[in-house]
Enzyme design. Structure first.
Site, PDB file in Angstrom:
ATOM      1  N   GLU A 237      93.464 110.053  25.138  1.00  0.00           N
ATOM      2  CA  GLU A 237      92.873 109.717  23.848  1.00  0.00           C
ATOM      3  C   GLU A 237      92.367 108.284  23.839  1.00  0.00           C
ATOM      4  O   GLU A 237      91.231 107.997  23.439  1.00  0.00           O
ATOM      5  CB  GLU A 237      93.910 109.896  22.733  1.00  0.00           C
ATOM      6  CG  GLU A 237      93.383 109.605  21.350  1.00  0.00           C
ATOM      7  CD  GLU A 237      92.273 110.569  20.967  1.00  0.00           C
ATOM      8  OE1 GLU A 237      91.102 110.128  20.915  1.00  0.00           O
ATOM      9  OE2 GLU A 237      92.562 111.745  20.732  1.00  0.00           O
ATOM     10  N   ASP A 241      88.370 107.205  23.585  1.00  0.00           N
ATOM     11  CA  ASP A 241      87.865 106.449  22.445  1.00  0.00           C
ATOM     12  C   ASP A 241      87.154 105.172  22.890  1.00  0.00           C
ATOM     13  O   ASP A 241      86.033 104.871  22.446  1.00  0.00           O
ATOM     14  CB  ASP A 241      89.023 106.088  21.502  1.00  0.00           C
ATOM     15  CG  ASP A 241      89.648 107.297  20.835  1.00  0.00           C
ATOM     16  OD1 ASP A 241      89.005 108.360  20.831  1.00  0.00           O
ATOM     17  OD2 ASP A 241      90.773 107.189  20.325  1.00  0.00           O
ATOM     18  N   SER A 433      88.100 114.451  18.734  1.00  0.00           N
ATOM     19  CA  SER A 433      88.453 113.079  19.120  1.00  0.00           C
ATOM     20  C   SER A 433      87.260 112.330  19.682  1.00  0.00           C
ATOM     21  O   SER A 433      87.183 111.107  19.571  1.00  0.00           O
ATOM     22  CB  SER A 433      89.555 113.096  20.181  1.00  0.00           C
ATOM     23  OG  SER A 433      90.824 113.131  19.594  1.00  0.00           O
ATOM     24  N   ASP A 473      70.869 120.367  11.392  1.00  0.00           N
ATOM     25  CA  ASP A 473      71.644 121.349  10.641  1.00  0.00           C
ATOM     26  C   ASP A 473      72.136 122.442  11.593  1.00  0.00           C
ATOM     27  O   ASP A 473      71.342 123.098  12.258  1.00  0.00           O
ATOM     28  CB  ASP A 473      70.766 121.948   9.534  1.00  0.00           C
ATOM     29  CG  ASP A 473      71.557 122.800   8.560  1.00  0.00           C
ATOM     30  OD1 ASP A 473      72.797 122.800   8.638  1.00  0.00           O
ATOM     31  OD2 ASP A 473      70.918 123.457   7.714  1.00  0.00           O
ATOM     32  N   ILE A 474      73.451 122.613  11.686  1.00  0.00           N
ATOM     33  CA  ILE A 474      74.035 123.633  12.558  1.00  0.00           C
ATOM     34  C   ILE A 474      74.199 124.911  11.733  1.00  0.00           C
ATOM     35  O   ILE A 474      74.890 124.907  10.710  1.00  0.00           O
ATOM     36  CB  ILE A 474      75.403 123.187  13.114  1.00  0.00           C
ATOM     37  CG1 ILE A 474      75.318 121.756  13.663  1.00  0.00           C
ATOM     38  CG2 ILE A 474      75.890 124.159  14.173  1.00  0.00           C
ATOM     39  CD1 ILE A 474      74.300 121.537  14.742  1.00  0.00           C
ATOM     40  N   GLY A 485      75.930 127.692   8.184  1.00  0.00           N
ATOM     41  CA  GLY A 485      74.746 128.212   7.517  1.00  0.00           C
ATOM     42  C   GLY A 485      73.866 127.047   7.125  1.00  0.00           C
ATOM     43  O   GLY A 485      74.200 125.887   7.392  1.00  0.00           O
ATOM     44  N   GLY A 487      72.296 123.954   5.398  1.00  0.00           N
ATOM     45  CA  GLY A 487      72.918 122.930   4.572  1.00  0.00           C
ATOM     46  C   GLY A 487      74.356 122.660   4.992  1.00  0.00           C
ATOM     47  O   GLY A 487      74.791 123.038   6.078  1.00  0.00           O
ATOM     48  N   ASP A 489      78.276 122.885   5.481  1.00  0.00           N
ATOM     49  CA  ASP A 489      79.273 123.956   5.567  1.00  0.00           C
ATOM     50  C   ASP A 489      80.581 123.365   6.085  1.00  0.00           C
ATOM     51  O   ASP A 489      80.616 122.247   6.613  1.00  0.00           O
ATOM     52  CB  ASP A 489      78.792 125.106   6.463  1.00  0.00           C
ATOM     53  CG  ASP A 489      78.284 124.639   7.815  1.00  0.00           C
ATOM     54  OD1 ASP A 489      79.086 124.059   8.565  1.00  0.00           O
ATOM     55  OD2 ASP A 489      77.089 124.838   8.109  1.00  0.00           O
TER      56      ASP A 489
END
Length: 524
Positions: A237, A241, A433, A473-474, A485, A487, A489
């Site tokens: 981690e 980072d 992460s 947008d995914i 969808g 917009g 989500d």
């Protein structure tokens, strides 16, 4: 002081695991008493200086004096007072802490770890209680877990069997980060609750990328320090980072705050970083968290309050939304969101699976590798109500739900993950992460470009028109209970970044078309 005591709201807690012993009376315990601000700083205006903040919005002096009187009455020592951090630390024996706060303390064991457990609520004098947000440190169970996944720890999906992976720099290029700046003049704070790093790893890693090694400073919080061991530990981690931020914004100074993995450690790490008048981070990244149900209400309220202070100071906080989909790893059949990502004053970062060809994104979907492989955390908070900026964006939570998580997203699939160096081992890592430091690096670049900190910019982010092209947008995939969808989500939020368009949209310069941008090779 009024001797009558009342239960501190939101402080109730129950042990987990198995009771193994009595709590020794002579053990020394240190607690952090978090005091409410004398006046709440307004969020959304011009950022105030840390000095001005301490004077106007720090802890009330009268409340600090009451805590000191309380400590004297129960033979507790005052070890630290910070008006800016609104924190007074008290130290004393377990026996005196029991008397002072009228709590039951025992030794418990859970998942191979023994800890000091507290049962029930915390009692405080009735004339002090209105000034106190939280009392932290009586219970020292591990509070959170990392949100990274190493590729190869499970069978890869057939569709990703080719094992595509990227350097953080390549991910930044795919997302069109403004790479004509390097984050100079910015400081990114990273919060860690375990693990450590070796300087040799950083030297070798950045040299392999052809980048200057960033300045990395360690700060000890509550006596915790960098303690590197091996690549199978929380070192993964810590190095992820640092290496993601440093690759994206090599000119930024990186300050790593090491704190114990307890609710007290979390609070003290946040407030130490937020009010660090020496290093002055403009962005803070945290990739540790846990389901809201595993925190006490007082812990979440105090940490969210600290995040609100950060917003007033012009500090942006980015947090990973979790790697266990809509359940957040809780096996009760219900939906849960991860904290601290669920704080409305924190930018919650979800995960995608990213595919590219010839330096351009060809596909991006919700990261979901199944129950064992991990998925983007997301859903609706039961602790924090829906913020007005999400309501204005047309987000409607289900019955009983509040703040929607996440806000944004980025590549998190280990099968399309990040090439990093951990304790001398080259590995590919994913998980949300990676997304928190990715966005933190982007914000450092934008802060340099804008000449001022973005700070708390969620209201602006949610107000951007889709025509700005600021976010991808995914629209495909799910994280369990929630599906992507058009917009926003509860899987990937508003989407992944287009750095150049996002910068222009937030600076008020309007959007630019993708065809008019200079094409950059991602070298993938």
């Amino acid at each position: 002081m009024n001797s009558r005591k009342i239960t501190l709201a939101g402080s109730e807690r129950q042990p987990i695991g198995t009771r193994v012993a009595d709590q020794p009376n002579d053990e020394t315990i240190e607690v952090s008493i978090i005091i409410k601000p004398k006046t709440r700083a307004q969020v959304g205006g011009v950022a105030v200086s840390r000095e001005e903040f301490a004077a106007k919005h720090g802890a009330d002096g009268a409340a600090i004096e009451k805590v000191k009187e309380f400590a004297k009455e129960y033979d507790l020592s005052v070890t630290e007072v910070s008006a800016a951090r609104r924190t007074v630390k008290l130290e004393g024996t377990a026996a005196n802490m029991r008397r002072a706060f009228e709590v039951k303390l025992d030794r418990y064991e859970h998942e191979g770890h023994q800890y000091r457990a507290r049962t029930g609520g915390i009692q405080v004098p009735s004339d002090l209680a209105p000034s106190v947000e939280a009392v932290l440190g009586l219970d020292d169970r591990p509070q959170a877990r990392t949100h990274f996944r190493v590729r190869g720890q499970r069978a890869p999906r057939a569709a990703a069997s080719a094992g595509t992976s990227f350097t953080p720099r390549q991910v930044a290029q795919l997302y069109q980060f403004p790479l004509d700046v390097d984050g100079s003049g910015q400081t990114v704070g990273i919060l860690e609750f375990g693990g450590g790093f070796r300087t040799a790893d950083l030297q070798n890693y950045f040299s392999s990328l052809g980048l200057s090694e960033p300045t990395v400073i360690s700060v000890s919080v509550d006596k915790a320090k960098s303690k590197p061991t091996n690549a199978n530990s929380a070192d993964g981690e810590v190095l992820l980072d640092i290496e993601v931020v440093g690759a994206v914004a090599p000119g930024a100074k990186i300050v790593v705050y090491f704190a114990p993995n307890t609710s007290q450690g979390f609070q003290d790490a946040f407030t130490t970083a937020i009010h660090d008048a020496t290093n002055k981070p403009s962005v803070i990244s945290v990739s540790w968290g846990g389901a809201e149900s595993t925190w006490t209400a007082q812990s979440m309220i105090a940490l969210d309050s600290a995040a609100q202070d950060a917003a007033a100071l012009g500090v942006t906080i980015c947090a990973a939304s979790g790697d266990n989909g809509s359940s957040d790893g809780v096996s009760d059949g219900a939906n849960h969101v991860d904290f601290p990502a669920s704080s409305p004053n924190i930018l919650a970062c979800g995960g995608t699976s990213l595919q590219s060809s010839n330096g351009a994104i060809t596909s991006e979907t919700v990261w979901n590798d199944g129950a064992q492989g991990g998925a983007s955390g997301g859903g609706f908070s039961v602790q924090f109500p829906l913020p007005v900026w999400q309501a204005n964006a047309g987000i409607t939570p289900p019955s009983g739900g509040g703040r929607g998580v996440p806000d944004v997203a980025g590549d998190a699939d280990p099968d399309t993950g990040y090439q990093v160096l951990v304790d001398g081992e080259s590995i590919v890592v994913g998980g949300t992460s990676a997304v928190a430091p990715l966005w933190s690096g982007l914000i450092a670049l934008m802060n340099e470009k804008l000449g001022k900190p973005l700070g708390f910019f969620q209201p602006s982010l949610y107000g951007l028109p889709s025509s700005s092209g600021a976010l991808h947008d995914i629209t495909s995939g799910s994280n369990g209970a929630f599906s992507a969808g058009p917009g926003w989500d509860a899987t990937t939020g508003l989407g992944s970044p287009d750095g150049e368009n996002l910068l222009q949209a937030l600076s008020g310069a309007g959007s630019i078309s993708s065809s008019s941008r200079r094409k950059r090779s991602a070298g993938v």
